[in-house]
Design an enzyme around this catalytic site. Structure first.
Site, PDB file in Angstrom:
ATOM      1  N   ASP A   7       5.632  90.906 102.449  1.00  0.00           N
ATOM      2  CA  ASP A   7       4.470  91.264 103.056  1.00  0.00           C
ATOM      3  C   ASP A   7       4.752  92.813 103.436  1.00  0.00           C
ATOM      4  O   ASP A   7       5.756  93.451 103.080  1.00  0.00           O
ATOM      5  CB  ASP A   7       4.619  90.639 104.757  1.00  0.00           C
ATOM      6  CG  ASP A   7       3.253  91.293 105.436  1.00  0.00           C
ATOM      7  OD1 ASP A   7       2.253  91.452 105.020  1.00  0.00           O
ATOM      8  OD2 ASP A   7       3.825  91.561 106.710  1.00  0.00           O
ATOM      9  N   ASP A   9       2.916  95.461 106.145  1.00  0.00           N
ATOM     10  CA  ASP A   9       2.701  96.194 107.254  1.00  0.00           C
ATOM     11  C   ASP A   9       3.648  95.634 108.220  1.00  0.00           C
ATOM     12  O   ASP A   9       3.787  94.424 108.268  1.00  0.00           O
ATOM     13  CB  ASP A   9       1.236  95.737 107.937  1.00  0.00           C
ATOM     14  CG  ASP A   9       0.239  96.590 106.916  1.00  0.00           C
ATOM     15  OD1 ASP A   9       0.690  97.545 106.147  1.00  0.00           O
ATOM     16  OD2 ASP A   9      -0.775  96.100 106.760  1.00  0.00           O
TER      17      ASP A   9
END
Length: 228
Positions: A7, A9
């Protein structure tokens, strides 16, 4: 060969690239529009962290903003955004984590709900060749349409998009002896459950609770602490 999915953020960077890009964009909008746009951006962020985000509402707003400006303006603004916001936020320990898997010969991909216009330059900054992101629809003669195409890369959609990518390579998750996914978010539990090595990375309180219950590895990438 193993698989390493990341991922973006609050996982590889200590901020939300979509939220911060939208702030950057809004500050360049007419002054009388800014308060309402900031309020909507803040609402969507709160909904995301609470695990109640409506992806259609979010994408209609976030990708809809892209349709307001020609592509050449957006590209120029994004260059400024990378220099002012993103590149200073990329920490050596985040780069080292990615490089650790690259050096091991793992197949790498950045898997993010944030749209590819915002995230493609960030993926390149980390050296990712594969970006799995929500795809905004592009009308080449006038920029973005404000719509999106395909399955948004969000919650269960991340599984769909990863499976689609691997299928194009003649592969599947099950073909890898070990598959890692690094994420901070409770929204990513569906994909975390599908890999052999789920890693809660700088986890939100909700994800940390799940990780502790299930015995998942917990990594605090930005304060140099690791808890197993």
């Amino acid at each position: 060969m193993n698989l390493a999915l990341f991922d973006l953020d609050h996982t590889l960077i200590p901020l939300d690239s979509d939220y911060r890009w939208t702030q950057f964009f809004i500050e360049r909008c007419p002054a009388d529009e800014q308060a309402a746009l900031h309020a909507m951006n803040d609402k969507l962020m709160a909904d995301y962290h609470a695990g109640r985000l409506d992806p259609n509402e979010s994408l209609a707003f976030l990708i809809g903003l892209l349709a307001r400006k020609p592509r050449e303006v957006l590209d120029a603004w994004h260059g400024e955004y990378m220099q002012a916001v993103i590149l200073p936020a990329i920490k050596p320990q985040a780069r080292a984590l990615v490089e650790q898997h690259r050096a091991a010969g793992d197949r790498l991909a950045l898997v993010t709900a944030t749209n590819s216009f915002v995230t493609a330059p960030i993926a390149r900054a980390f050296g990712f060749e594969v970006l799995i992101a929500t795809e905004p629809e592009l009308a080449y003669e006038r920029g973005f349409t404000g719509r999106w195409v395909g399955t948004p890369s969000f919650k269960e959609g991340k599984i769909t998009r990863v499976q689609q990518w691997l299928a194009q390579e003649g592969l599947a998750l099950e073909h890898f002896a070990r598959s890692h996914f690094y994420s901070d978010s409770i929204n990513d539990v569906p994909l975390l459950e599908r890999v052999t090595d789920p890693v809660a990375t700088n986890p939100s309180p909700a994800l940390e609770a799940v990780a502790r219950e299930r015995g998942w590895t917990i990594v605090r990438l930005f304060d140099d602490q690791e808890i197993h």
